[in-house]
Design a protein around this motif. Sequence first.
Motif, mmCIF file in Angstrom:
data_model
loop_
_atom_site.group_PDB
_atom_site.id
_atom_site.type_symbol
_atom_site.label_atom_id
_atom_site.label_comp_id
_atom_site.label_asym_id
_atom_site.label_seq_id
_atom_site.Cartn_x
_atom_site.Cartn_y
_atom_site.Cartn_z
ATOM 1 N N ALA A 1 72.142 34.709 87.362
ATOM 2 C CA ALA A 1 72.168 34.610 85.896
ATOM 3 C C ALA A 1 73.362 35.354 85.324
ATOM 4 C CB ALA A 1 70.858 35.165 85.322
ATOM 5 N N GLY A 2 73.670 36.529 85.876
ATOM 6 C CA GLY A 2 74.849 37.268 85.420
ATOM 7 C C GLY A 2 76.135 36.511 85.680
ATOM 8 N N ASP B 1 78.839 35.617 82.829
ATOM 9 C CA ASP B 1 80.225 36.065 82.956
ATOM 10 C C ASP B 1 81.207 34.904 82.905
ATOM 11 O OD1 ASP B 1 79.509 38.671 83.070
ATOM 12 O OD2 ASP B 1 79.762 38.914 85.227
ATOM 13 N N PHE B 2 80.795 33.764 83.411
ATOM 14 C CA PHE B 2 81.676 32.598 83.370
ATOM 15 C C PHE B 2 81.936 32.166 81.937
ATOM 16 C CE2 PHE B 2 82.404 28.000 83.454
ATOM 17 C CZ PHE B 2 83.487 27.935 84.321
ATOM 18 N N GLN B 3 80.924 32.239 81.077
ATOM 19 C CA GLN B 3 81.103 31.875 79.676
ATOM 20 C C GLN B 3 81.798 32.973 78.895
ATOM 21 O OE1 GLN B 3 80.407 28.980 78.139
ATOM 22 N NE2 GLN B 3 79.816 28.100 80.106
ATOM 23 N N MET B 4 81.618 34.224 79.285
ATOM 24 C CA MET B 4 82.255 35.332 78.580
ATOM 25 C C MET B 4 83.738 35.454 78.887
ATOM 26 S SD MET B 4 79.391 38.347 78.943
ATOM 27 C CE MET B 4 80.556 39.575 78.324
ATOM 28 N N SER C 1 80.088 41.147 93.083
ATOM 29 C CA SER C 1 79.038 40.698 92.169
ATOM 30 C C SER C 1 79.594 40.699 90.752
ATOM 31 C CB SER C 1 77.808 41.619 92.249
ATOM 32 O OG SER C 1 78.159 42.939 91.896
ATOM 33 N N PRO C 2 79.100 39.815 89.888
ATOM 34 C CA PRO C 2 79.562 39.771 88.501
ATOM 35 C C PRO C 2 79.160 41.029 87.742
ATOM 36 C CG PRO C 2 77.720 38.283 88.816
ATOM 37 C CD PRO C 2 78.109 38.770 90.175
ATOM 38 N N LEU C 3 79.920 41.340 86.687
ATOM 39 C CA LEU C 3 79.664 42.555 85.916
ATOM 40 C C LEU C 3 78.284 42.518 85.257
ATOM 41 C CD1 LEU C 3 83.142 43.016 84.185
ATOM 42 C CD2 LEU C 3 82.200 44.379 86.035
ATOM 43 N N THR C 4 78.024 41.457 84.513
ATOM 44 C CA THR C 4 76.727 41.348 83.847
ATOM 45 C C THR C 4 75.597 41.224 84.858
ATOM 46 O OG1 THR C 4 77.870 40.189 82.040
ATOM 47 C CG2 THR C 4 75.466 40.113 82.058
ATOM 48 N N GLY C 5 75.840 40.510 85.955
ATOM 49 C CA GLY C 5 74.821 40.382 86.981
ATOM 50 C C GLY C 5 74.484 41.717 87.622
ATOM 51 N N GLN C 6 75.493 42.557 87.828
ATOM 52 C CA GLN C 6 75.235 43.878 88.388
ATOM 53 C C GLN C 6 74.446 44.750 87.409
ATOM 54 O OE1 GLN C 6 75.754 44.608 91.370
ATOM 55 N NE2 GLN C 6 75.437 46.811 91.448
ATOM 56 N N VAL D 1 74.195 32.191 77.208
ATOM 57 C CA VAL D 1 75.066 31.040 77.456
ATOM 58 C C VAL D 1 74.974 30.051 76.303
ATOM 59 C CG1 VAL D 1 75.443 29.064 78.985
ATOM 60 C CG2 VAL D 1 74.953 31.308 79.957
ATOM 61 N N GLY D 2 73.779 29.854 75.730
ATOM 62 C CA GLY D 2 73.636 28.950 74.591
ATOM 63 C C GLY D 2 74.393 29.438 73.372
ATOM 64 N N CYS D 3 74.326 30.742 73.103
ATOM 65 C CA CYS D 3 75.078 31.290 71.958
ATOM 66 C C CYS D 3 76.585 31.162 72.172
ATOM 67 C CB CYS D 3 74.698 32.750 71.736
ATOM 68 S SG CYS D 3 72.997 33.000 71.176
ATOM 69 N N LEU D 4 77.046 31.398 73.389
ATOM 70 C CA LEU D 4 78.485 31.264 73.662
ATOM 71 C C LEU D 4 78.932 29.808 73.592
ATOM 72 C CD1 LEU D 4 78.938 33.826 76.570
ATOM 73 C CD2 LEU D 4 79.474 34.109 74.147
ATOM 74 N N PHE D 5 78.038 28.885 73.916
ATOM 75 C CA PHE D 5 78.379 27.466 73.759
ATOM 76 C C PHE D 5 78.568 27.111 72.288
ATOM 77 C CE2 PHE D 5 76.846 23.115 72.998
ATOM 78 C CZ PHE D 5 77.811 22.402 73.699
ATOM 79 N N LEU D 6 77.707 27.674 71.414
ATOM 80 C CA LEU D 6 77.874 27.453 69.979
ATOM 81 C C LEU D 6 79.178 28.068 69.476
ATOM 82 C CD1 LEU D 6 74.215 28.065 68.732
ATOM 83 C CD2 LEU D 6 75.365 25.872 69.170
ATOM 84 N N VAL D 7 79.569 29.204 70.043
ATOM 85 C CA VAL D 7 80.858 29.812 69.661
ATOM 86 C C VAL D 7 82.004 28.899 70.073
ATOM 87 C CG1 VAL D 7 82.387 31.765 70.086
ATOM 88 C CG2 VAL D 7 79.952 32.154 69.739
ATOM 89 N N ASP D 8 81.916 28.287 71.269
ATOM 90 C CA ASP D 8 82.958 27.349 71.686
ATOM 91 C C ASP D 8 83.038 26.145 70.750
ATOM 92 O OD1 ASP D 8 83.804 28.825 73.858
ATOM 93 O OD2 ASP D 8 82.332 27.930 75.222
ATOM 94 N N VAL D 9 81.879 25.651 70.320
ATOM 95 C CA VAL D 9 81.872 24.522 69.371
ATOM 96 C C VAL D 9 82.514 24.927 68.051
ATOM 97 C CG1 VAL D 9 80.385 22.976 68.045
ATOM 98 C CG2 VAL D 9 79.855 23.451 70.444
#
Length: 259
Positions: A94-95, A99-102, A118-123, A189-197
Amino acid sequence: MLDVIHVNSLPVFLLILVRVATFFATMPLFSYRTIPRPFKLGLSFFLAFLIFYTVDAPALAVDGHYFLLILKEAAVGLLIGLIAYIILSAVQIAGGFIDFQMGFAIANVIDPQTGAQSPLTGQYFYIVALLFLLSVNGHHILIDGMINSYQFIPIEQFVPFQNESIVRYVIDSFNYMFLIAFQIAIPIVGCLFLVDVALGIVARTVPQLNVFVVGLPLKILVSFIVLLFFMSLYVVLAKHLFEVLFETVRSLTNLFGGG
């Protein structure tokens, strides 16, 4: 020690020690590099010593059949600990999605516990999940599940590894791990998708604005704000994750026993 454990019972004790030691080799928390190996071996020995007096097993002869039982015990311990580790790895998956979207996908860190990147948020999620696991005595439940595995998988019994239901159950658990990871990551991830839109709309309406310069820090800011409000929900999802973990270990031991 020979006075406490009869010489004829040493083969049974060694089989118990093999299952316990291999379980600690893959179990979350106890399998990490930060825990000294003498501690792991000592804990495995004394736990096997306690289990020895609770397991009712016949005397076994050291022959070719006995060496097959050793391989069986090692496989059972490794698979039970590994399935628990796989389910708990949903937090790091999940992290990685977050991180991929961030924009932190390239900024991985070395996990000193496993030695892998390991990813930052995942860690961060993983550390919180481990602290939550320790706070609810989840490690005691895992050890208790390993001890209760002798009720489902007797020492002298062979495990039907060719059983198709075991393979299917492991695959289904692996797939369900990704579903839990998606549930954990979908709010951010959903909020970051709205930011991309929104950034795409701004780029079309205001061509003079460089969205590549503004977009990255904006997405990081939004993700941190959402993460601040998301932590309470994350604890609930972590609780569900541990329930799935304990149920998966119990069901897998039941399948190993032919149930």
